[in-house]
Design a protein around this motif. Sequence first.
Motif, PDB file in Angstrom:
ATOM      1  N   LYS A  42      33.280 -12.421  -2.530  1.00 11.10           N
ATOM      2  CA  LYS A  42      34.242 -13.457  -2.161  1.00 11.10           C
ATOM      3  C   LYS A  42      35.598 -12.865  -1.781  1.00 11.10           C
ATOM      4  CE  LYS A  42      34.220 -15.701  -6.033  1.00 11.10           C
ATOM      5  NZ  LYS A  42      33.471 -14.667  -6.780  1.00 11.10           N
ATOM      6  N   THR A  43      36.089 -11.937  -2.617  1.00  8.94           N
ATOM      7  CA  THR A  43      37.411 -11.353  -2.365  1.00  8.94           C
ATOM      8  C   THR A  43      37.435 -10.606  -1.034  1.00  8.94           C
ATOM      9  OG1 THR A  43      38.034 -11.183  -4.697  1.00  8.94           O
ATOM     10  CG2 THR A  43      39.066  -9.624  -3.190  1.00  8.94           C
ATOM     11  N   GLN A  44      36.399  -9.840  -0.764  1.00 10.20           N
ATOM     12  CA  GLN A  44      36.385  -9.067   0.480  1.00 10.20           C
ATOM     13  C   GLN A  44      36.224  -9.971   1.689  1.00 10.20           C
ATOM     14  OE1 GLN A  44      34.885  -5.035   0.285  1.00 10.20           O
ATOM     15  NE2 GLN A  44      33.802  -5.581  -1.593  1.00 10.20           N
ATOM     16  N   PHE A  45      35.548 -11.097   1.515  1.00  7.67           N
ATOM     17  CA  PHE A  45      35.445 -12.061   2.612  1.00  7.67           C
ATOM     18  C   PHE A  45      36.809 -12.676   2.912  1.00  7.67           C
ATOM     19  CE2 PHE A  45      34.212 -16.430   4.158  1.00  7.67           C
ATOM     20  CZ  PHE A  45      33.795 -15.997   5.416  1.00  7.67           C
ATOM     21  N   LEU A  46      37.557 -13.056   1.873  1.00  5.79           N
ATOM     22  CA  LEU A  46      38.887 -13.604   2.100  1.00  5.79           C
ATOM     23  C   LEU A  46      39.811 -12.559   2.700  1.00  5.79           C
ATOM     24  CD1 LEU A  46      39.779 -15.995  -0.867  1.00  5.79           C
ATOM     25  CD2 LEU A  46      38.631 -16.474   1.277  1.00  5.79           C
ATOM     26  N   ASP A  47      39.717 -11.319   2.225  1.00  8.24           N
ATOM     27  CA  ASP A  47      40.522 -10.241   2.814  1.00  8.24           C
ATOM     28  C   ASP A  47      40.241 -10.096   4.308  1.00  8.24           C
ATOM     29  OD1 ASP A  47      41.814  -9.614   0.468  1.00  8.24           O
ATOM     30  OD2 ASP A  47      40.616  -7.840   0.029  1.00  8.24           O
ATOM     31  N   THR A  48      38.986 -10.272   4.685  1.00  8.12           N
ATOM     32  CA  THR A  48      38.618 -10.169   6.102  1.00  8.12           C
ATOM     33  C   THR A  48      39.159 -11.349   6.890  1.00  8.12           C
ATOM     34  OG1 THR A  48      36.597  -8.989   5.460  1.00  8.12           O
ATOM     35  CG2 THR A  48      36.686  -9.866   7.693  1.00  8.12           C
ATOM     36  N   LEU A  49      39.071 -12.558   6.323  1.00 10.65           N
ATOM     37  CA  LEU A  49      39.633 -13.732   7.004  1.00 10.65           C
ATOM     38  C   LEU A  49      41.138 -13.581   7.192  1.00 10.65           C
ATOM     39  CD1 LEU A  49      37.784 -16.760   5.325  1.00 10.65           C
ATOM     40  CD2 LEU A  49      37.200 -15.556   7.444  1.00 10.65           C
ATOM     41  N   ALA A  50      41.791 -12.929   6.231  1.00  5.81           N
ATOM     42  CA  ALA A  50      43.241 -12.732   6.313  1.00  5.81           C
ATOM     43  C   ALA A  50      43.619 -11.523   7.165  1.00  5.81           C
ATOM     44  CB  ALA A  50      43.811 -12.563   4.910  1.00  5.81           C
ATOM     45  N   PRO A  72      45.895 -13.522  -3.531  1.00  2.55           N
ATOM     46  CA  PRO A  72      44.792 -12.632  -3.905  1.00  2.55           C
ATOM     47  C   PRO A  72      44.418 -12.817  -5.367  1.00  2.55           C
ATOM     48  CG  PRO A  72      46.844 -11.400  -3.839  1.00  2.55           C
ATOM     49  CD  PRO A  72      47.165 -12.803  -3.380  1.00  2.55           C
ATOM     50  N   GLN A  73      43.213 -12.413  -5.703  1.00  5.48           N
ATOM     51  CA  GLN A  73      42.785 -12.504  -7.097  1.00  5.48           C
ATOM     52  C   GLN A  73      43.636 -11.591  -7.980  1.00  5.48           C
ATOM     53  OE1 GLN A  73      38.687 -11.476  -7.769  1.00  5.48           O
ATOM     54  NE2 GLN A  73      38.746 -12.018  -9.919  1.00  5.48           N
ATOM     55  N   ILE A  74      43.877 -10.397  -7.504  1.00  4.46           N
ATOM     56  CA  ILE A  74      44.749  -9.442  -8.194  1.00  4.46           C
ATOM     57  C   ILE A  74      45.756  -8.917  -7.188  1.00  4.46           C
ATOM     58  CG2 ILE A  74      44.876  -7.273  -9.469  1.00  4.46           C
ATOM     59  CD1 ILE A  74      42.003  -7.736 -10.360  1.00  4.46           C
ATOM     60  N   ASP A  75      47.021  -9.163  -7.433  1.00  2.00           N
ATOM     61  CA  ASP A  75      48.060  -8.692  -6.521  1.00  2.00           C
ATOM     62  C   ASP A  75      48.485  -7.288  -6.946  1.00  2.00           C
ATOM     63  OD1 ASP A  75      50.162  -8.289  -4.833  1.00  2.00           O
ATOM     64  OD2 ASP A  75      51.079 -10.253  -5.159  1.00  2.00           O
ATOM     65  N   PRO A  76      48.243  -6.287  -6.086  1.00  2.00           N
ATOM     66  CA  PRO A  76      48.589  -4.916  -6.468  1.00  2.00           C
ATOM     67  C   PRO A  76      50.093  -4.643  -6.477  1.00  2.00           C
ATOM     68  CG  PRO A  76      47.844  -4.985  -4.197  1.00  2.00           C
ATOM     69  CD  PRO A  76      47.654  -6.373  -4.759  1.00  2.00           C
ATOM     70  N   GLU A  77      50.874  -5.543  -5.874  1.00  2.00           N
ATOM     71  CA  GLU A  77      52.315  -5.331  -5.776  1.00  2.00           C
ATOM     72  C   GLU A  77      52.990  -5.570  -7.127  1.00  2.00           C
ATOM     73  OE1 GLU A  77      56.152  -6.875  -3.140  1.00  2.00           O
ATOM     74  OE2 GLU A  77      54.220  -7.904  -2.996  1.00  2.00           O
ATOM     75  N   ILE A  78      53.860  -4.657  -7.512  1.00  2.00           N
ATOM     76  CA  ILE A  78      54.668  -4.820  -8.730  1.00  2.00           C
ATOM     77  C   ILE A  78      56.001  -5.427  -8.305  1.00  2.00           C
ATOM     78  CG2 ILE A  78      55.804  -3.672 -10.654  1.00  2.00           C
ATOM     79  CD1 ILE A  78      53.619  -1.552 -10.538  1.00  2.00           C
ATOM     80  N   ILE A  79      56.243  -6.647  -8.721  1.00  2.00           N
ATOM     81  CA  ILE A  79      57.430  -7.384  -8.271  1.00  2.00           C
ATOM     82  C   ILE A  79      58.462  -7.380  -9.390  1.00  2.00           C
ATOM     83  CG2 ILE A  79      58.286  -9.593  -7.402  1.00  2.00           C
ATOM     84  CD1 ILE A  79      55.307 -10.145  -6.581  1.00  2.00           C
ATOM     85  N   LEU A 147      42.874 -18.876  -0.993  1.00  2.00           N
ATOM     86  CA  LEU A 147      43.139 -18.780  -2.426  1.00  2.00           C
ATOM     87  C   LEU A 147      41.946 -18.149  -3.129  1.00  2.00           C
ATOM     88  CD1 LEU A 147      44.563 -22.396  -2.918  1.00  2.00           C
ATOM     89  CD2 LEU A 147      45.890 -20.298  -2.626  1.00  2.00           C
ATOM     90  N   ASP A 148      42.186 -17.022  -3.793  1.00  2.00           N
ATOM     91  CA  ASP A 148      41.116 -16.307  -4.492  1.00  2.00           C
ATOM     92  C   ASP A 148      41.288 -16.501  -5.994  1.00  2.00           C
ATOM     93  OD1 ASP A 148      39.053 -14.670  -5.180  1.00  2.00           O
ATOM     94  OD2 ASP A 148      39.864 -12.839  -4.288  1.00  2.00           O
ATOM     95  N   GLU A 149      40.373 -17.237  -6.613  1.00  2.00           N
ATOM     96  CA  GLU A 149      40.425 -17.565  -8.043  1.00  2.00           C
ATOM     97  C   GLU A 149      41.784 -18.150  -8.446  1.00  2.00           C
ATOM     98  OE1 GLU A 149      37.861 -17.549  -9.806  1.00  2.00           O
ATOM     99  OE2 GLU A 149      36.471 -16.043  -9.050  1.00  2.00           O
TER     100      GLU A 149
END
Length: 274
Positions: A42-50, A72-79, A147-149
């Motif tokens: 699911k996550t990789q499909f949404l990443d592809t759509l985006a 994203p399900q997990i945002d890698p950015e540290i804000i 929207l992922d999870e």
Amino acid sequence: MELLTAKDLSLQNEGYFAFKHVTFSLYQNEIAYILGDNGSGKTQFLDTLASLKSPDSGKLEIAPKARFGYLPQIDPEIITKPVKKYLRDIQKLSGDLAVRDSQLKELITYMGMAPYLDRSVRQLSLGLKQRVGFLAAVVGHPNILLLDEPFSFQNSEIITNMLDIIKDLRDNNSGVVIASTVQDDSVVNYFDSNYLLKDNKLTKITDRNMSVHYMLIFTVTKKTMALPGDISRYLSVNIDNLIELKVPMKIKDSIIKEMLELNYNFEGARVLEN
């Protein structure tokens, strides 16, 4: 009007397919729900759509002037910014199409984030970070929202509020894709179309309650009582201390509740397809 169309999309990672030969369209005024187990792609499909990942084959067509919002399900950015400044900065980047200041304030209050405006995003709990990510995804008033999870770590009130915001976007000509694992049946009526991502394939579900089943997994405790007849007919596995029940989606929650009352430990669920 079609907002995006995936034609025969396939994506591989390290020699394994995340998904293959997927055809999918998202329209204005539509909320599309994609159900699938963890690791189903699911996550990789949404990443592809985006357009964050490029498919190995197939074609993705996006409507002109598309404005994306993505949680994203997990945002890698540290804000490190405070919540208020972070959301204001995203609002400014979105320009004239973003929600107004008064609307942003209302959204923040509606999502229960008013007490945390001066807190650094990185210091928040996972659930609160998820709410900030959701607000960041909608503040630009996107016409394509992915929207992922989105409902993970949220209580029922916040989930309802999120769905109200999503529905408002849908009613104002946006298209929304929600990808999730097991979700409470009470939200089904919010969705206009339902899909199952399983075995690398995306299948549209015409009657969700009849087409989707769950395998519910339980273990026995010292206080466990015998299975009553209305539950034992769903029994699929009974080995040692392990019980697995294959149940239709529409009764999943009631079966889990009854099994807990019978002192079984609920260990999880996985999606099945008839």
